[in-house]
Design a protein around this motif. Sequence first.
Motif, mmCIF file in Angstrom:
data_model
loop_
_atom_site.group_PDB
_atom_site.id
_atom_site.type_symbol
_atom_site.label_atom_id
_atom_site.label_comp_id
_atom_site.label_asym_id
_atom_site.label_seq_id
_atom_site.Cartn_x
_atom_site.Cartn_y
_atom_site.Cartn_z
ATOM 1 N N LEU A 146 0.777 -1.218 -0.047
ATOM 2 C CA LEU A 146 -0.027 -0.191 -0.231
ATOM 3 C C LEU A 146 0.804 1.269 -0.074
ATOM 4 O O LEU A 146 1.512 1.282 0.995
ATOM 5 C CB LEU A 146 -0.856 0.030 1.285
ATOM 6 N N GLY A 147 0.443 2.192 -0.963
ATOM 7 C CA GLY A 147 1.333 3.575 -0.841
ATOM 8 C C GLY A 147 0.629 4.398 0.129
ATOM 9 O O GLY A 147 -0.385 3.992 0.598
ATOM 10 N N PRO A 148 1.083 5.588 0.253
ATOM 11 C CA PRO A 148 0.671 6.461 1.229
ATOM 12 C C PRO A 148 -0.867 6.968 0.842
ATOM 13 O O PRO A 148 -1.365 7.009 1.741
ATOM 14 C CB PRO A 148 1.268 7.861 0.914
ATOM 15 N N ASP A 149 -1.309 7.049 -0.455
ATOM 16 C CA ASP A 149 -2.616 7.486 -0.507
ATOM 17 C C ASP A 149 -3.640 6.236 -0.463
ATOM 18 O O ASP A 149 -4.710 6.484 0.155
ATOM 19 C CB ASP A 149 -2.919 7.941 -1.973
ATOM 20 N N CYS A 150 -3.272 5.059 -0.832
ATOM 21 C CA CYS A 150 -4.080 3.956 -0.447
ATOM 22 C C CYS A 150 -4.360 3.793 1.214
ATOM 23 O O CYS A 150 -5.297 3.357 1.611
ATOM 24 C CB CYS A 150 -3.628 2.576 -1.428
ATOM 25 N N LEU A 151 -3.157 3.721 1.800
ATOM 26 C CA LEU A 151 -3.169 3.326 3.327
ATOM 27 C C LEU A 151 -4.201 4.366 3.874
ATOM 28 O O LEU A 151 -4.812 4.253 4.702
ATOM 29 C CB LEU A 151 -1.663 3.658 3.658
ATOM 30 N N TYR A 152 -3.910 5.733 3.435
ATOM 31 C CA TYR A 152 -4.861 6.767 3.972
ATOM 32 C C TYR A 152 -6.256 6.574 3.628
ATOM 33 O O TYR A 152 -7.253 6.680 4.659
ATOM 34 C CB TYR A 152 -4.571 8.066 3.481
ATOM 35 N N GLY A 153 -6.664 6.270 2.486
ATOM 36 C CA GLY A 153 -8.073 5.683 2.058
ATOM 37 C C GLY A 153 -8.487 4.819 2.687
ATOM 38 O O GLY A 153 -9.749 4.571 3.196
ATOM 39 N N LEU A 154 -7.681 3.679 2.833
ATOM 40 C CA LEU A 154 -8.178 2.494 3.952
ATOM 41 C C LEU A 154 -8.560 2.957 5.099
ATOM 42 O O LEU A 154 -9.525 2.200 5.835
ATOM 43 C CB LEU A 154 -6.840 1.576 3.706
ATOM 44 N N TYR A 155 -7.618 3.914 5.645
ATOM 45 C CA TYR A 155 -7.935 4.311 7.128
ATOM 46 C C TYR A 155 -9.091 5.203 7.390
ATOM 47 O O TYR A 155 -9.851 4.940 8.063
ATOM 48 C CB TYR A 155 -6.675 5.354 7.540
ATOM 49 N N VAL A 156 -9.524 6.053 6.097
ATOM 50 C CA VAL A 156 -10.871 6.481 6.142
ATOM 51 C C VAL A 156 -12.002 5.458 6.102
ATOM 52 O O VAL A 156 -12.957 5.937 6.655
ATOM 53 C CB VAL A 156 -10.921 7.582 4.868
ATOM 54 N N SER A 157 -11.793 4.550 5.334
ATOM 55 C CA SER A 157 -12.940 3.503 5.302
ATOM 56 C C SER A 157 -13.025 2.699 6.861
ATOM 57 O O SER A 157 -14.053 2.480 7.044
ATOM 58 C CB SER A 157 -12.683 2.356 4.402
ATOM 59 N N TRP A 158 -12.010 2.373 7.261
ATOM 60 C CA TRP A 158 -12.099 2.069 8.552
ATOM 61 C C TRP A 158 -12.478 2.832 9.522
ATOM 62 O O TRP A 158 -13.353 2.494 10.312
ATOM 63 C CB TRP A 158 -10.414 1.543 9.094
ATOM 64 N N ALA A 159 -12.091 4.071 9.704
ATOM 65 C CA ALA A 159 -12.892 4.978 10.633
ATOM 66 C C ALA A 159 -14.350 5.393 10.178
ATOM 67 O O ALA A 159 -14.971 5.247 11.252
ATOM 68 C CB ALA A 159 -12.325 6.471 10.081
ATOM 69 N N ALA A 160 -14.490 5.268 9.003
ATOM 70 C CA ALA A 160 -16.134 5.344 9.043
ATOM 71 C C ALA A 160 -17.014 4.121 9.378
ATOM 72 O O ALA A 160 -17.913 4.145 9.825
ATOM 73 C CB ALA A 160 -16.314 5.480 7.228
ATOM 74 N N LEU A 161 -16.360 2.827 9.290
ATOM 75 C CA LEU A 161 -17.046 1.583 9.712
ATOM 76 C C LEU A 161 -17.162 1.862 11.034
ATOM 77 O O LEU A 161 -18.073 1.114 11.752
ATOM 78 C CB LEU A 161 -16.133 0.502 9.198
ATOM 79 N N HIS A 162 -16.309 2.309 11.830
ATOM 80 C CA HIS A 162 -16.227 2.652 13.239
ATOM 81 C C HIS A 162 -16.882 3.917 13.809
ATOM 82 O O HIS A 162 -16.763 3.994 14.927
ATOM 83 C CB HIS A 162 -14.780 2.561 13.813
#
Length: 85
Positions: free
Chosen positions: A24-40
């Motif tokens: 995962l690059g920086p943008d994808c890692l941050y996008g994954l974090y945004v998805s994770w945060a939304a799910l929580h």
Amino acid sequence: MASSQFQQFLDEATTSDPSSDFPLGPDCLYGLYVSWAALHGLTPKPDQAFRAGMLRCGVDVRNSRLRMTGPAAADYILSSYPAVA
């Protein structure tokens, strides 16, 4: 957001893959974090705060050697590529 919540994100949404040619690059890692945060039900922190949190957790976002996993991965993929859904 406390560093422990960034660690929770890493524990729940990523897996280490040192041999990966495509981590995962920086943008994808941050996008994954945004998805994770939304799910929580959390409001994601800005990119700079996220990068600082990753650094505190020992993750170099430019060379993470991480792959996505779990529900946040599915959410991120479907959000990023709606034609897949």
